[in-house]
Design a protein around this motif. Structure first.
Motif, PDB file in Angstrom:
ATOM      1  N   PHE A   5      -4.342   8.432  -0.470  1.00 57.13           N
ATOM      2  CA  PHE A   5      -3.795   9.032   0.740  1.00 57.13           C
ATOM      3  C   PHE A   5      -4.686   8.717   1.942  1.00 57.13           C
ATOM      4  N   GLU A   6      -5.995   8.859   1.765  1.00 59.24           N
ATOM      5  CA  GLU A   6      -6.923   8.572   2.866  1.00 59.24           C
ATOM      6  C   GLU A   6      -6.874   7.101   3.256  1.00 59.24           C
ATOM      7  N   LEU A   7      -6.745   6.228   2.274  1.00 55.32           N
ATOM      8  CA  LEU A   7      -6.642   4.788   2.548  1.00 55.32           C
ATOM      9  C   LEU A   7      -5.367   4.480   3.328  1.00 55.32           C
ATOM     10  N   VAL A   8      -4.265   5.074   2.899  1.00 59.83           N
ATOM     11  CA  VAL A   8      -2.979   4.866   3.558  1.00 59.83           C
ATOM     12  C   VAL A   8      -3.027   5.399   4.993  1.00 59.83           C
ATOM     13  N   GLN A   9      -3.657   6.545   5.178  1.00 59.72           N
ATOM     14  CA  GLN A   9      -3.749   7.160   6.510  1.00 59.72           C
ATOM     15  C   GLN A   9      -4.570   6.308   7.482  1.00 59.72           C
ATOM     16  N   GLN A  10      -5.419   5.448   6.964  1.00 57.08           N
ATOM     17  CA  GLN A  10      -6.232   4.582   7.831  1.00 57.08           C
ATOM     18  C   GLN A  10      -5.421   3.442   8.430  1.00 57.08           C
ATOM     19  N   GLN A  11      -4.232   3.205   7.876  1.00 56.16           N
ATOM     20  CA  GLN A  11      -3.355   2.170   8.409  1.00 56.16           C
ATOM     21  C   GLN A  11      -2.509   2.801   9.512  1.00 56.16           C
ATOM     22  N   PRO A  12      -2.742   2.441  10.765  1.00 52.58           N
ATOM     23  CA  PRO A  12      -2.044   3.106  11.882  1.00 52.58           C
ATOM     24  C   PRO A  12      -0.519   3.128  11.741  1.00 52.58           C
ATOM     25  N   ILE A  13       0.069   2.025  11.302  1.00 45.29           N
ATOM     26  CA  ILE A  13       1.530   1.967  11.214  1.00 45.29           C
ATOM     27  C   ILE A  13       2.044   2.920  10.140  1.00 45.29           C
ATOM     28  N   ILE A  14       1.334   3.015   9.017  1.00 50.17           N
ATOM     29  CA  ILE A  14       1.759   3.919   7.949  1.00 50.17           C
ATOM     30  C   ILE A  14       1.553   5.366   8.384  1.00 50.17           C
TER      31      ILE A  14
ATOM     32  N   MET B  42       0.835  -1.197   0.000  1.00 48.53           N
ATOM     33  CA  MET B  42       0.000   0.000   0.000  1.00 48.53           C
ATOM     34  C   MET B  42       0.875   1.255   0.000  1.00 48.53           C
ATOM     35  N   LEU B  43       1.901   1.252   0.819  1.00 48.46           N
ATOM     36  CA  LEU B  43       2.808   2.391   0.893  1.00 48.46           C
ATOM     37  C   LEU B  43       3.573   2.556  -0.419  1.00 48.46           C
ATOM     38  N   GLU B  44       4.032   1.455  -0.998  1.00 47.25           N
ATOM     39  CA  GLU B  44       4.736   1.528  -2.275  1.00 47.25           C
ATOM     40  C   GLU B  44       3.840   2.113  -3.359  1.00 47.25           C
ATOM     41  N   ASN B  45       2.586   1.689  -3.403  1.00 47.94           N
ATOM     42  CA  ASN B  45       1.637   2.223  -4.388  1.00 47.94           C
ATOM     43  C   ASN B  45       1.453   3.733  -4.200  1.00 47.94           C
ATOM     44  N   PHE B  46       1.330   4.145  -2.949  1.00 40.66           N
ATOM     45  CA  PHE B  46       1.158   5.558  -2.652  1.00 40.66           C
ATOM     46  C   PHE B  46       2.395   6.355  -3.071  1.00 40.66           C
ATOM     47  N   ARG B  47       3.575   5.863  -2.726  1.00 42.80           N
ATOM     48  CA  ARG B  47       4.829   6.550  -3.084  1.00 42.80           C
ATOM     49  C   ARG B  47       4.983   6.629  -4.604  1.00 42.80           C
ATOM     50  N   ARG B  48       4.635   5.548  -5.288  1.00 44.08           N
ATOM     51  CA  ARG B  48       4.743   5.536  -6.743  1.00 44.08           C
ATOM     52  C   ARG B  48       3.841   6.607  -7.345  1.00 44.08           C
ATOM     53  N   MET B  49       2.610   6.692  -6.843  1.00 44.74           N
ATOM     54  CA  MET B  49       1.679   7.693  -7.363  1.00 44.74           C
ATOM     55  C   MET B  49       2.199   9.096  -7.074  1.00 44.74           C
ATOM     56  N   GLN B  50       2.708   9.312  -5.878  1.00 44.98           N
ATOM     57  CA  GLN B  50       3.284  10.612  -5.521  1.00 44.98           C
ATOM     58  C   GLN B  50       4.393  10.999  -6.492  1.00 44.98           C
ATOM     59  N   MET B  51       5.280  10.044  -6.763  1.00 45.14           N
ATOM     60  CA  MET B  51       6.414  10.295  -7.648  1.00 45.14           C
ATOM     61  C   MET B  51       5.928  10.612  -9.064  1.00 45.14           C
ATOM     62  N   GLU B  52       4.970   9.873  -9.542  1.00 45.10           N
ATOM     63  CA  GLU B  52       4.449  10.105 -10.892  1.00 45.10           C
ATOM     64  C   GLU B  52       3.835  11.494 -11.011  1.00 45.10           C
ATOM     65  N   LEU B  53       3.076  11.898 -10.000  1.00 44.68           N
ATOM     66  CA  LEU B  53       2.439  13.217 -10.045  1.00 44.68           C
ATOM     67  C   LEU B  53       3.481  14.334  -9.936  1.00 44.68           C
ATOM     68  N   GLN B  54       4.496  14.129  -9.105  1.00 44.62           N
ATOM     69  CA  GLN B  54       5.561  15.127  -8.986  1.00 44.62           C
ATOM     70  C   GLN B  54       6.328  15.273 -10.290  1.00 44.62           C
ATOM     71  N   GLN B  55       6.618  14.146 -10.940  1.00 47.62           N
ATOM     72  CA  GLN B  55       7.328  14.199 -12.216  1.00 47.62           C
ATOM     73  C   GLN B  55       6.492  14.915 -13.264  1.00 47.62           C
ATOM     74  N   LYS B  56       5.208  14.650 -13.256  1.00 49.73           N
ATOM     75  CA  LYS B  56       4.305  15.300 -14.202  1.00 49.73           C
ATOM     76  C   LYS B  56       4.328  16.818 -13.988  1.00 49.73           C
ATOM     77  N   GLN B  57       4.253  17.242 -12.732  1.00 48.66           N
ATOM     78  CA  GLN B  57       4.286  18.673 -12.420  1.00 48.66           C
ATOM     79  C   GLN B  57       5.622  19.292 -12.817  1.00 48.66           C
ATOM     80  N   MET B  58       6.720  18.581 -12.574  1.00 48.92           N
ATOM     81  CA  MET B  58       8.040  19.098 -12.915  1.00 48.92           C
ATOM     82  C   MET B  58       8.199  19.259 -14.426  1.00 48.92           C
TER      83      MET B  58
END
Length: 117
Positions: A73-82, A40-56
């Protein structure tokens, strides 16, 4: 005066020894042991990176992409450890930002702060 690189290396060691870094490392290791949370975290990080690259690249993020990112982001935030790890990342980021401000202060004194001009 000490060698500036020695001081930088000492700062790096101090960061590694800080409670903030130790907590972040511990939480990161816990997530790596949990395949679902890790994916879940990897998917979130990948999406973040893709959007940042697009903006750049000067491209606009679509409404659909923004909504998908927000949902993930909301899904990831629901995981206490993440969520805890992201909070720990933020605390360490504040420290590093403060250190960066301190390090660049001599240049700002010399050239001025571009944000204030």
């Amino acid at each position: 005066m000490s060698n500036i690189y020695d001081i930088a290396n000492e700062l790096g060691r101090s960061i590694k020894e800080s409670d903030e870094f130790k907590l972040l490392k511990q939480l990161h290791e816990e997530i790596e042991k949990d395949p679902a949370a890790n994916q879940m975290l990897e998917n979130f990080r990948r999406m973040q990176m893709e959007l940042q690259q697009k903006q750049m690249q000067g491209m606009q993020i679509t409404e659909e992409e923004a909504q998908k990112a927000q949902q993930l982001f909301e899904l990831v935030q629901q995981q206490p450890i993440i969520s805890k790890m992201m909070e720990a990342e933020q605390r360490l980021s504040v420290i590093i930002t403060d250190i960066n401000r301190i390090i660049t202060e001599p240049l700002e004194e010399l050239y001025g702060n571009p944000e204030q001009q």
